[in-house]
Design a protein around this motif. Sequence first.
Motif, PDB file in Angstrom:
ATOM      1  N   TYR A   1      -1.252  -1.362  -1.348  1.00  0.00           N
ATOM      2  CA  TYR A   1      -1.261  -2.679  -0.507  1.00  0.00           C
ATOM      3  C   TYR A   1      -0.199  -2.846   1.172  1.00  0.00           C
ATOM      4  O   TYR A   1       0.241  -3.068   0.864  1.00  0.00           O
ATOM      5  CB  TYR A   1      -0.005  -2.946  -1.353  1.00  0.00           C
ATOM      6  CG  TYR A   1       1.407  -2.414  -1.910  1.00  0.00           C
ATOM      7  CD1 TYR A   1       2.505  -1.945  -1.045  1.00  0.00           C
ATOM      8  CD2 TYR A   1       1.032  -1.340  -3.159  1.00  0.00           C
ATOM      9  CE1 TYR A   1       3.244  -1.476  -1.733  1.00  0.00           C
ATOM     10  CE2 TYR A   1       2.038  -0.653  -3.650  1.00  0.00           C
ATOM     11  CZ  TYR A   1       3.033  -0.524  -3.066  1.00  0.00           C
ATOM     12  OH  TYR A   1       3.995   0.122  -3.423  1.00  0.00           O
ATOM     13  N   ASN A   2      -0.426  -1.334   1.360  1.00  0.00           N
ATOM     14  CA  ASN A   2      -0.121  -0.138   2.660  1.00  0.00           C
ATOM     15  C   ASN A   2      -1.894  -0.015   3.521  1.00  0.00           C
ATOM     16  O   ASN A   2      -1.901   0.730   4.296  1.00  0.00           O
ATOM     17  CB  ASN A   2       0.318   1.130   2.673  1.00  0.00           C
ATOM     18  CG  ASN A   2      -0.403   1.491   1.785  1.00  0.00           C
ATOM     19  OD1 ASN A   2      -1.491   1.906   1.210  1.00  0.00           O
ATOM     20  ND2 ASN A   2       0.096   3.130   1.783  1.00  0.00           N
ATOM     21  N   GLN A   3      -2.337  -1.452   3.709  1.00  0.00           N
ATOM     22  CA  GLN A   3      -3.877  -0.470   4.080  1.00  0.00           C
ATOM     23  C   GLN A   3      -3.383  -1.736   5.445  1.00  0.00           C
ATOM     24  O   GLN A   3      -4.910  -2.027   6.363  1.00  0.00           O
ATOM     25  CB  GLN A   3      -4.880  -1.124   3.515  1.00  0.00           C
ATOM     26  CG  GLN A   3      -4.642  -0.179   2.587  1.00  0.00           C
ATOM     27  CD  GLN A   3      -6.371  -0.047   1.857  1.00  0.00           C
ATOM     28  OE1 GLN A   3      -5.880   0.418   0.090  1.00  0.00           O
ATOM     29  NE2 GLN A   3      -7.337  -0.703   1.969  1.00  0.00           N
ATOM     30  N   CYS A   4      -2.852  -2.591   5.780  1.00  0.00           N
ATOM     31  CA  CYS A   4      -2.910  -3.776   7.120  1.00  0.00           C
ATOM     32  C   CYS A   4      -1.780  -3.197   8.138  1.00  0.00           C
ATOM     33  O   CYS A   4      -0.788  -3.906   8.023  1.00  0.00           O
ATOM     34  CB  CYS A   4      -2.511  -5.239   6.362  1.00  0.00           C
ATOM     35  SG  CYS A   4      -3.059  -6.373   7.527  1.00  0.00           S
TER      36      CYS A   4
ATOM     37  N   PRO B   1       7.230  -0.080  -4.824  1.00  0.00           N
ATOM     38  CA  PRO B   1       8.168   0.484  -4.169  1.00  0.00           C
ATOM     39  C   PRO B   1       7.438   0.389  -2.490  1.00  0.00           C
ATOM     40  O   PRO B   1       5.851   0.108  -2.558  1.00  0.00           O
ATOM     41  CB  PRO B   1       8.038   1.709  -4.349  1.00  0.00           C
ATOM     42  CG  PRO B   1       6.953   2.234  -5.616  1.00  0.00           C
ATOM     43  CD  PRO B   1       6.822   0.537  -6.492  1.00  0.00           C
ATOM     44  N   VAL B   2       7.974  -0.095  -1.643  1.00  0.00           N
ATOM     45  CA  VAL B   2       7.837  -0.025  -0.632  1.00  0.00           C
ATOM     46  C   VAL B   2       7.200   1.371  -0.130  1.00  0.00           C
ATOM     47  O   VAL B   2       8.166   2.601   0.606  1.00  0.00           O
ATOM     48  CB  VAL B   2       8.764  -0.234   0.142  1.00  0.00           C
ATOM     49  CG1 VAL B   2       8.554  -0.183   2.418  1.00  0.00           C
ATOM     50  CG2 VAL B   2       9.034  -1.617   0.399  1.00  0.00           C
TER      51      VAL B   2
ATOM     52  N   LEU C   1       4.457  -7.161   0.398  1.00  0.00           N
ATOM     53  CA  LEU C   1       3.302  -7.214  -1.020  1.00  0.00           C
ATOM     54  C   LEU C   1       4.170  -6.181  -1.548  1.00  0.00           C
ATOM     55  O   LEU C   1       3.695  -6.775  -2.730  1.00  0.00           O
ATOM     56  CB  LEU C   1       2.035  -6.427   0.126  1.00  0.00           C
ATOM     57  CG  LEU C   1       1.725  -7.289   0.621  1.00  0.00           C
ATOM     58  CD1 LEU C   1       0.322  -6.346   1.873  1.00  0.00           C
ATOM     59  CD2 LEU C   1       0.757  -8.252   0.411  1.00  0.00           C
ATOM     60  N   ALA C   2       5.293  -5.247  -1.440  1.00  0.00           N
ATOM     61  CA  ALA C   2       5.285  -4.632  -2.167  1.00  0.00           C
ATOM     62  C   ALA C   2       6.541  -5.473  -3.441  1.00  0.00           C
ATOM     63  O   ALA C   2       6.106  -5.182  -4.311  1.00  0.00           O
ATOM     64  CB  ALA C   2       6.229  -3.679  -1.974  1.00  0.00           C
ATOM     65  N   SER C   3       6.980  -6.690  -2.247  1.00  0.00           N
ATOM     66  CA  SER C   3       7.676  -7.523  -2.947  1.00  0.00           C
ATOM     67  C   SER C   3       6.879  -8.427  -4.607  1.00  0.00           C
ATOM     68  O   SER C   3       7.907  -8.064  -5.595  1.00  0.00           O
ATOM     69  CB  SER C   3       8.810  -8.259  -2.329  1.00  0.00           C
ATOM     70  OG  SER C   3       9.959  -8.621  -2.982  1.00  0.00           O
TER      71      SER C   3
ATOM     72  N   ALA D   1       5.303  -2.319   8.720  1.00  0.00           N
ATOM     73  CA  ALA D   1       5.758  -2.222   7.783  1.00  0.00           C
ATOM     74  C   ALA D   1       6.389  -3.407   6.851  1.00  0.00           C
ATOM     75  O   ALA D   1       6.408  -3.350   5.457  1.00  0.00           O
ATOM     76  CB  ALA D   1       7.151  -1.160   8.069  1.00  0.00           C
ATOM     77  N   GLU D   2       6.644  -4.777   7.771  1.00  0.00           N
ATOM     78  CA  GLU D   2       7.011  -5.324   6.557  1.00  0.00           C
ATOM     79  C   GLU D   2       6.045  -5.748   6.441  1.00  0.00           C
ATOM     80  O   GLU D   2       6.039  -6.518   5.257  1.00  0.00           O
ATOM     81  CB  GLU D   2       7.594  -6.641   8.005  1.00  0.00           C
ATOM     82  CG  GLU D   2       8.214  -7.779   7.335  1.00  0.00           C
ATOM     83  CD  GLU D   2       8.660  -9.064   8.359  1.00  0.00           C
ATOM     84  OE1 GLU D   2       8.777  -9.560   8.291  1.00  0.00           O
ATOM     85  OE2 GLU D   2       9.322  -8.410   9.805  1.00  0.00           O
ATOM     86  N   GLY D   3       5.341  -6.115   6.008  1.00  0.00           N
ATOM     87  CA  GLY D   3       4.372  -6.434   4.895  1.00  0.00           C
ATOM     88  C   GLY D   3       4.046  -5.944   4.748  1.00  0.00           C
ATOM     89  O   GLY D   3       3.693  -6.149   3.093  1.00  0.00           O
ATOM     90  N   VAL D   4       3.624  -4.544   4.771  1.00  0.00           N
ATOM     91  CA  VAL D   4       3.731  -3.075   3.157  1.00  0.00           C
ATOM     92  C   VAL D   4       5.468  -4.101   2.150  1.00  0.00           C
ATOM     93  O   VAL D   4       4.965  -4.290   1.084  1.00  0.00           O
ATOM     94  CB  VAL D   4       3.735  -2.225   3.613  1.00  0.00           C
ATOM     95  CG1 VAL D   4       4.289  -1.266   2.120  1.00  0.00           C
ATOM     96  CG2 VAL D   4       3.149  -2.055   4.448  1.00  0.00           C
ATOM     97  N   ALA D   5       6.397  -4.157   3.147  1.00  0.00           N
ATOM     98  CA  ALA D   5       7.634  -4.886   2.293  1.00  0.00           C
ATOM     99  C   ALA D   5       7.437  -6.182   1.484  1.00  0.00           C
ATOM    100  O   ALA D   5       7.928  -6.249   0.363  1.00  0.00           O
ATOM    101  CB  ALA D   5       8.375  -4.854   3.284  1.00  0.00           C
TER     102      ALA D   5
END
Length: 296
Positions: free
Chosen positions: A44-47, A65-66, A58-60, A52-56
């Motif tokens: 979920y960290n490939q965009c 975890p972020v 998706l993590a939520s 960083a907000e996008g990763v956060a």
Amino acid sequence: MTVIDSNTLADRIEDLLPQTQCTKCGYPACRPYAEAVARGEANYNQCPPGGAEGVARLASLLGKPVIPLNSANGIERPRPVAVIDEQVCIGCTLCMQACPVDAIVGAPKQMHTVIAELCTGCDLCVPPCPVDCIAMPPVTGEATGWDAWSPSQADAARERHNRREARLAREREAAEARAAARRAIGTAPAADAPDAAKASNVATTTANAAAPAAPAADDAEAKKRAIIQAALERARQKKEELAAKGQGPLNTERVSADVQAQIDAAEARRRRLGLAANDVNNADDANEADTPSTKH
């Protein structure tokens, strides 16, 4: 433990993506990436456009975890907008075919223009341009990720992308129908031949209507070639200037299969004409590269 249906989860993940359709995640569009994340096949960290907000976000959603953005997919940056150098553009239409949201308008051998408010800054128009006339300047100052984008812009970009995909699907189906009608001439029984021929004639008429008209006179064709030749000469000079500065095309490592196929086709045309891969100083090559198969 509650099990979330993967399709429903994919919908929710897609809603959190910026919809730039840039392929930097490693997938051909935002929807396939969302589906891969939902299936656990992609992280979920490939965009990069989401940052960083996008990763956060998706993590939520995923209850995870972020984590940092995967640098292998790119970096978070201010949002750019494509700008076409009108003095260099040769009107080959390849950038129009590569744009995932129909933000570029123009016609074969005519000047192309980017509609800035529709551009998602995906970079995909840069690699297929045979004369390197597209720049991607940042337009959001220091703002990056979701600070440089908005949900309403994402929704609009997704709608344009979906409309484009639907249009391309219709065009493929129409092309297949025309091909089937032509094949029917040689395979249909004699009694059915008139119907097959009629279908083929209809298909041919449709294709001819969509095709650009032939030049009315030799002098008009000569004028077009002169214009293209002048544009190619300007492009050659610009490429030499960029090479002297150690600069080159952007985003050439991670492009979608469709865009790469367009680049490969352009190179194949150059080889067929006996041209070097980096030789743009030839008007015939520009004519060969004129493939207005995508309507805008």
